[in-house]
Design an enzyme around this catalytic site. Structure first.
Site, mmCIF file in Angstrom:
data_model
loop_
_atom_site.group_PDB
_atom_site.id
_atom_site.type_symbol
_atom_site.label_atom_id
_atom_site.label_comp_id
_atom_site.label_asym_id
_atom_site.label_seq_id
_atom_site.Cartn_x
_atom_site.Cartn_y
_atom_site.Cartn_z
ATOM 1 N N GLY A 1 9.376 15.322 16.134
ATOM 2 C CA GLY A 1 9.110 16.449 17.029
ATOM 3 C C GLY A 1 9.985 17.659 16.767
ATOM 4 O O GLY A 1 10.010 18.585 17.582
ATOM 5 N N CYS B 1 10.141 12.613 -2.660
ATOM 6 C CA CYS B 1 10.737 12.257 -3.934
ATOM 7 C C CYS B 1 11.995 13.076 -4.175
ATOM 8 O O CYS B 1 12.382 13.914 -3.358
ATOM 9 C CB CYS B 1 9.739 12.501 -5.067
ATOM 10 S SG CYS B 1 8.143 11.686 -4.832
ATOM 11 N N VAL C 1 3.802 7.429 -1.614
ATOM 12 C CA VAL C 1 3.168 7.601 -0.310
ATOM 13 C C VAL C 1 1.656 7.720 -0.438
ATOM 14 O O VAL C 1 0.909 7.139 0.343
ATOM 15 C CB VAL C 1 3.744 8.848 0.412
ATOM 16 C CG1 VAL C 1 2.970 9.165 1.687
ATOM 17 C CG2 VAL C 1 5.219 8.626 0.745
ATOM 18 N N ASP D 1 -1.857 13.890 -4.614
ATOM 19 C CA ASP D 1 -1.681 15.325 -4.404
ATOM 20 C C ASP D 1 -0.851 15.932 -5.524
ATOM 21 O O ASP D 1 -0.915 17.136 -5.782
ATOM 22 C CB ASP D 1 -1.054 15.605 -3.033
ATOM 23 C CG ASP D 1 0.312 14.971 -2.834
ATOM 24 O OD1 ASP D 1 0.623 13.991 -3.548
ATOM 25 O OD2 ASP D 1 1.067 15.427 -1.956
ATOM 26 N N GLY E 1 7.374 16.247 -2.063
ATOM 27 C CA GLY E 1 6.768 16.736 -0.833
ATOM 28 C C GLY E 1 5.396 16.165 -0.580
ATOM 29 O O GLY E 1 4.989 15.167 -1.173
ATOM 30 N N GLU E 2 4.676 16.809 0.320
ATOM 31 C CA GLU E 2 3.301 16.448 0.641
ATOM 32 C C GLU E 2 2.488 17.724 0.798
ATOM 33 O O GLU E 2 2.905 18.643 1.517
ATOM 34 C CB GLU E 2 3.225 15.644 1.948
ATOM 35 C CG GLU E 2 3.991 14.336 1.948
ATOM 36 C CD GLU E 2 3.421 13.293 1.005
ATOM 37 O OE1 GLU E 2 2.268 13.465 0.549
ATOM 38 O OE2 GLU E 2 4.127 12.309 0.705
#
EC number: 6.3.5.4
Length: 619
Positions: free
Chosen positions: A380, A2, A53, A103, A79-80
């Site tokens: 990665g 976000c 998400v 979350d 964020g997550e």
């Protein structure tokens, strides 16, 4: 993922400034296309744009916590949090009740339970602000590795913050002033922690909290890399790395929206993709999707350069077949790379010019194409920084130099004495910037702050400084770039190798273990050898690809000629015009001489940036 923004000023009633808070928020629309909201009270305005998400319905922000009809705190969060389910369970045992599955609400409730110390319990990538109504103070918290951005500016006794500089500039109260220090940051490939290119903005440092109240600003570090003796033997170390990676990738696959991996065919992205495919199979889910960026005719006509021995696409295809992904190649042409709209979008996404040339444009376009079918992508990134994957770490001369090893490597290239992307700028400007002195000061500070365990060898001590430099000076540039270019298309990127537990563990592993088979990233290769095909295991490191089509360089030359012919071009006072004319006078540009080509592209980006942002130079 976000966008967040806000303003606190104890000397004014910000309810009268709703339009300004909304302008700050609107600038972050691409970071959150699914919802937008603001919350204002007497001395605070908070804004949020949402890229849904997890819990697509319930995670609307700014989120308010109430008790008996009284507002306790308000959160705007980006964020997550990967351990949010465990935290939720703990908070429920402490009496908290939840109305969503998000979350976001866990973060808000964690703050209510533990205050600023909630930062120590939250695991993931995040930047958030809490307005504590009870204490009348603003709390800002940024994740341990600095994956998510958080910019702050102190304005007329108040404090503003946002995910990106453009949001603060939209207020008109923070001017786009760039001084000598800012110019150094623009040209630098070794970021100074906390600095931005704009004079009146700074970043909240990774692993830090900030509290703003009537008594002023208090900042505190809640996490930093620590040095400890490594007591595990080699087999145990390999098993530990594998166990951490499996756990990290599995929990970063949690999403209520389509998800994929970006795959270059190198060991880093191949490991993430293979682990994601394994986790999906174990869970009985659909195969993971993988995405590779390449150029028209690139694999067929590839010519090795001083950084790249092989093209990506064949190796990515080999890994995709081996683990059974749904694979897509994003094939870019020169017309895509020179498209003015794409070039401007990549510039505006970052709010500053870059010295990476077409790597930025192609990455932006690849991520934009990825967003057409996925909202989240695992990458990665960060493996080289923690496992020791850079070629210069295996060059005794570069490692022993009293400077950042990548700067020592840069000096080997043609024009390296001037520096990457600086070849067309005026000598007077470069002398004033004194990038050599800047790098020396930055490196000395890095050496001084590097944590060391007892009993290490001299080689380990030398290498540890360089690895710490990668984590704190090199990595922040890559994280900022990846975040801005992805969020420009509303794509959330996740970086499993940036999990702080993995970073902390591997940091303390001795260099002999990290190179036990005589190669780079020995630990990672050993940890995933059963998942990755041998052809990928044997592939040397290859950086992100650059186009080798000579028509791209020719297009840059034509654009540069137009800039030089226009006396109103704002970049002209900064350039060595004669050098620029010589550069575009070369009618036979070698397609794969990227270091020469990027000088032209950097000058063009500066011109576009100065025009678009109305930059005020204070040099």
């Amino acid at each position: 993922m976000c966008g967040i923004a806000g303003w606190v000023d104890f000397e004014r009633d910000l309810r009268a400034d709703r339009e300004l808070v909304e302008a700050m928020t609107n600038c972050l629309e691409r970071r959150g296309p699914d919802a937008r909201g603001t919350w204002l009270d007497a001395h605070v305005g908070l804004g949020h744009t949402r890229n849904s998400v997890i819990d697509l319905v319930g995670g609307t922000q700014p989120m308010v916590a109430e008790e008996d009809g009284r507002t306790l705190a308000v959160l705007t969060y980006s964020g997550e949090v990967y351990n949010f389910r465990q935290l939720r369970g703990e908070l429920e045992t402490r009496g908290h009740r939840f109305r969503t599955r998000s979350d976001t609400e866990v973060v808000l409730r964690a703050y209510l339970e533990w205050g600023v110390d909630c930062a120590k319990r939250i695991e993931g990538m995040f930047a958030f602000a809490v307005w504590d109504v009870r204490k009348q103070e603003l709390v800002l918290i940024r994740d341990r590795m600095g994956i998510k951005p958080l910019i702050v500016a102190e304005v007329d006794g108040g404090l503003m913050f946002a995910s990106e500089p453009k949001s603060l500039l939209a207020t008109g109260r923070v001017r786009p002033v760039v001084d000598t220090e800012g110019m150094r940051e623009l040209f630098s490939t070794a970021k100074t922690p906390g600095r931005t290119v704009f004079r009146d903005m700074r970043e909240l440092k990774a692993g830090h909290t900030l509290v703003f109240s009537r008594s002023g600003v208090r900042e505190q570090r809640y996490w930093a890399i620590e040095a400890h003796p490594h007591t595990d033997d080699l087999p145990t170390t390999i098993d530990t790395v594998r166990g951490l990676l499996e756990e990290i990738v599995t929990r970063e696959l949690v999403a209520d929206v389509p998800l994929c991996t970006t795959l270059s065919g190198g060991i880093d992205s191949s490991a993430v993709t293979a682990l994601a495919a394994l986790a999906r199979r174990r869970a009985g889910d659909q195969p993971i999707r993988s995405i590779t960026a390449t150029f028209v005719g690139y694999s067929e006509n590839f010519r090795p350069d001083d950084q790249r021995d092989t093209p990506d696409a064949p190796y990515a295809a080999a890994l995709a077949r081996h683990v059974g992904t749904e694979h897509t190649d994003v094939v870019l042409g020169t017309a895509d790379l020179i498209d003015p709209a794409a070039r401007k979008a990549a510039l505006v996404a970052q709010d500053q010019p870059s010295t990476l040339g077409d790597m930025d444009i192609s990455l932006y376009l690849m991520l934009k194409a990825t967003r057409e079918h996925s909202t989240v992508a695992l990458t990665g990134e960060v493996s080289d920084e923690i496992f020791g994957g850079f070629k210069w770490l295996f060059d005794e001369e570069l490692v022993s130099a009293d400077m950042f090893p990548w700067i020592a490597a840069e000096k080997r290239h043609a024009g390296g004495q001037i520096g990457q992307g600086r070849g067309l700028f005026a000598r007077g400007l470069l002398d004033k910037l004194d990038m050599t002195g800047y790098y020396q000061d930055n490196f000395r500070q890095t050496v001084a702050e590097t944590p060391h365990p007892d009993g290490q060898t001299e080689l380990d001590r030398t290498i540890r400084v360089r690895l710490y430099a990668h984590l704190t000076r090199w990595l922040p540039m890559l994280l900022d770039r990846a975040d801005r270019l992805a969020m420009a298309s509303s794509l959330e990127t996740r970086v499993p190798f940036c999990d702080h537990r993995l970073v902390q563990y591997v940091y303390n592993v001795p260099w002999a273990f990290k190179t036990f088979d005589g190669r780079e990233k020995s630990l990672l290769r050993a940890a995933v050898k059963d998942l990755v095909p041998q052809v990928v295991m044997d592939r040397p490191k290859s950086p992100y690809p650059v186009t080798q089509d000579p028509r791209y360089a020719e297009a840059l030359h034509r654009e540069m000629a137009a800039v030089l012919a226009d006396p109103s071009s704002p970049v002209l006072p900064l350039l060595d015009v004669a050098a620029a004319q010589r550069a575009i006078g070369d009618r036979t540009p070698v397609a794969n001489q990227w270091h020469s080509r990027v000088n032209v592209e950097t000058a063009l980006q500066f011109d576009a940036w100065l025009r678009h942002y109305g930059i005020e130079l204070a040099l």
